[in-house]
Motif scaffolding. Structure first.
Motif, PDB file in Angstrom:
ATOM      1  N   UNK A   1       0.765  -1.179  -0.024  1.00 57.88           N
ATOM      2  CA  UNK A   1       0.154   0.113  -0.052  1.00 57.88           C
ATOM      3  C   UNK A   1       0.888   1.149   0.018  1.00 57.88           C
ATOM      4  N   UNK A   2       0.451   2.228  -0.796  1.00 64.28           N
ATOM      5  CA  UNK A   2       1.021   3.627  -0.790  1.00 64.28           C
ATOM      6  C   UNK A   2       1.024   4.306   0.602  1.00 64.28           C
ATOM      7  N   UNK A   3       1.954   4.886   0.989  1.00 64.78           N
ATOM      8  CA  UNK A   3       1.949   5.781   2.072  1.00 64.78           C
ATOM      9  C   UNK A   3       1.135   6.987   2.031  1.00 64.78           C
ATOM     10  N   UNK A   4       1.146   7.396   1.008  1.00 66.57           N
ATOM     11  CA  UNK A   4       0.336   8.823   0.447  1.00 66.57           C
ATOM     12  C   UNK A   4      -1.082   8.557   0.373  1.00 66.57           C
ATOM     13  N   UNK A   5      -1.534   7.509  -0.591  1.00 70.37           N
ATOM     14  CA  UNK A   5      -2.757   7.436  -1.076  1.00 70.37           C
ATOM     15  C   UNK A   5      -3.358   6.455  -0.034  1.00 70.37           C
ATOM     16  N   UNK A   6      -2.986   5.569   0.561  1.00 73.01           N
ATOM     17  CA  UNK A   6      -3.603   4.444   1.296  1.00 73.01           C
ATOM     18  C   UNK A   6      -4.124   3.324   0.513  1.00 73.01           C
ATOM     19  N   UNK A   7      -3.880   3.459  -0.910  1.00 70.73           N
ATOM     20  CA  UNK A   7      -4.348   2.345  -1.719  1.00 70.73           C
ATOM     21  C   UNK A   7      -3.177   1.592  -2.201  1.00 70.73           C
ATOM     22  N   UNK A   8      -3.403   0.562  -2.942  1.00 69.22           N
ATOM     23  CA  UNK A   8      -2.449  -0.335  -3.473  1.00 69.22           C
ATOM     24  C   UNK A   8      -1.624   0.365  -4.449  1.00 69.22           C
ATOM     25  N   UNK A   9      -0.109  -0.039  -4.364  1.00 69.16           N
ATOM     26  CA  UNK A   9       0.567   0.444  -5.654  1.00 69.16           C
ATOM     27  C   UNK A   9       0.590  -0.371  -6.919  1.00 69.16           C
TER      28      UNK A   9
END
Length: 419
Positions: free
Chosen positions: A270-278
């Motif tokens: 998960x992305x630290x910025x969006x909270x969604x999967x990379x």
């Protein structure tokens, strides 16, 4: 254990688009799992118009947009289960779900598409001081009460947060007879679309108070009013800039978060910025055969873009089922100097036919600036933008020619550069 070629978790616009695309690519064995009682996701409670201008070249309400896809799902005989909650997703692509008809389900898939959408930040996420009285709702909850259940949350309303759902609910509450006294935003700019500021606030003379925060909630049984205060550059309240507003309802529109709890056991990064999967250019996550699209990936402002991502994820998941693998050496995309994030996060140049759209958000409001793209340390292009705002997702294309020109590139960097 049931087995399917593709299992799609979430039956909103992204999930339905993914299912349709996969079926059109020749995959027959598809299952959509949806926790609500009908397909469409949040669109079903968004009864305002403005949907579908890009996808259908006409202006639709949310339910109308969703119904077009639901009709096609039924026409293509794509299987779906409603009122079904996914409990767990394993690294082996086994989905555990539950519903009242089947009980506990275990479903094995060759490919998984994550399209669970997003959820609202609650009061606890922003720690507003004051009593815990009745009359405090998230904007989405209030929207469901008014548009689906037929209940009015209150008569005198303050809205905290100026994202699109907050702006839309300011208009909706006004049209239903409530008095919206203010929309309060802690930042110096609205995070909603410009058209929504005009159509939902300006057209109804609803004040937008920028650089303000709610610092106290008054009321024992029910909200009686809120204290707001102007904030400084560090978002700290200024003592002599306080104001009390009488109201019986406080709506919270303080941001959305990708709904990705089921990703964790599957070890989806998960992305630290969006909270969604990379994801890479195929919408595939770091887990082989698991794809993601829509608001579970990053928060969109237009459902048309959600639909495009769903089509891409469905098409590529179908290719995966047929034996195509999206592996090989990848180039990392970096967001720096004013750019908050990019989607995708990685690109395999060999998988790009002509070009790829890269979506991103900026961190602040920028006027007469440039979005520059660097291949390693070489500036490849610089595109002038009259205005950039965090409320709108920007899109730039990276062409096959660019990638071939910089064959040994390891990183592609996106920056905001001012004049």
């Amino acid at each position: 254990m049931q087995e399917f070629d593709i299992v799609i978790i979430g039956g909103g616009p992204a999930g339905m688009a993914a299912a349709i695309a996969a079926r059109e690519e020749g995959i027959e064995d598809i299952l959509i799992l949806e926790r609500e009682e009908q397909l469409g996701g949040m669109l079903n409670q968004c009864i305002h118009n403005g949907f579908g201008l890009h996808t259908f070249k006409e202006e639709l309400t949310g339910p109308e947009y969703a119904q077009k896809f639901a009709d096609k799902i039924n026409k293509l005989n794509i299987q779906y289960k409603l009122n079904t909650m996914v409990l767990e997703l394993s690294r082996d692509k086994i989905v555990t779900a539950v519903n009242s008809e089947d009980g506990i389900l275990e479903i094995k898939a060759k490919s998984i598409i994550l399209s669970m959408g997003c959820r609202e930040r609650p009061r606890g996420a922003i720690t507003i001081p004051g009593s815990r009285c009745a009359g405090i709702y998230t904007a989405g909850t209030a929207q469901r009460f008014v548009n689906i259940e037929g209940y009015m949350p209150g008569k005198e309303v303050v809205i905290l947060g100026s994202g699109d759902i907050g702006l839309v609910m300011a208009r909706r509450m006004t049209l239903e007879g409530a008095k919206v006294k203010a929309v309060v935003e802690i930042r110096p700019y609205s995070s909603g679309l410009k058209r929504n500021i005009i159509q939902c606030l300006d057209d109804f003379n609803i004040p937008l108070k920028l650089n303000y925060a709610v610092i106290d909630i008054k009321g024992k049984e029910r909200v009686e009013g809120v204290t707001i205060a102007q904030v400084d550059e560090n978002k700290k309240p200024i003592k002599d800039r306080e104001e009390f507003i009488e109201c019986d309802t406080l709506l919270l529109a303080v941001g959305l978060l990708p709904e990705n709890e089921v990703c964790r056991k599957a070890k989806v990064k998960l992305s630290d910025i969006t909270g969604g999967p990379e994801v890479d250019e195929s919408m595939q996550t770091n887990r082989d055969g698991i794809f993601a699209c829509g608001n579970v990936l990053h928060i969109h402002e237009l459902v048309d873009n959600v639909t495009v991502e769903g089509y891409n994820a469905g098409k590529n998941a179908a290719s995966y089922v047929k034996g195509v693998r999206f592996d090989g050496e990848k180039v990392e995309l970096l967001a720096t100097e004013g750019v908050r994030y990019t989607v995708p996060n990685y690109i395999n140049p060999k998988n790009i036919d002509q070009s790829i759209d890269v979506r991103f958000r900026v961190e602040n409001v920028y006027r007469n600036s440039y979005i520059s793209i660097y291949f390693d340390d070489i500036k490849e292009c610089s595109i002038r933008k009259r205005i950039l705002t965090p409320g709108e997702v920007e899109t730039l294309k990276i062409s096959k020619a660019m990638l071939e020109k910089h064959r040994n590139c390891k990183q592609i960097t996106f920056k905001v550069e001012e004049e």
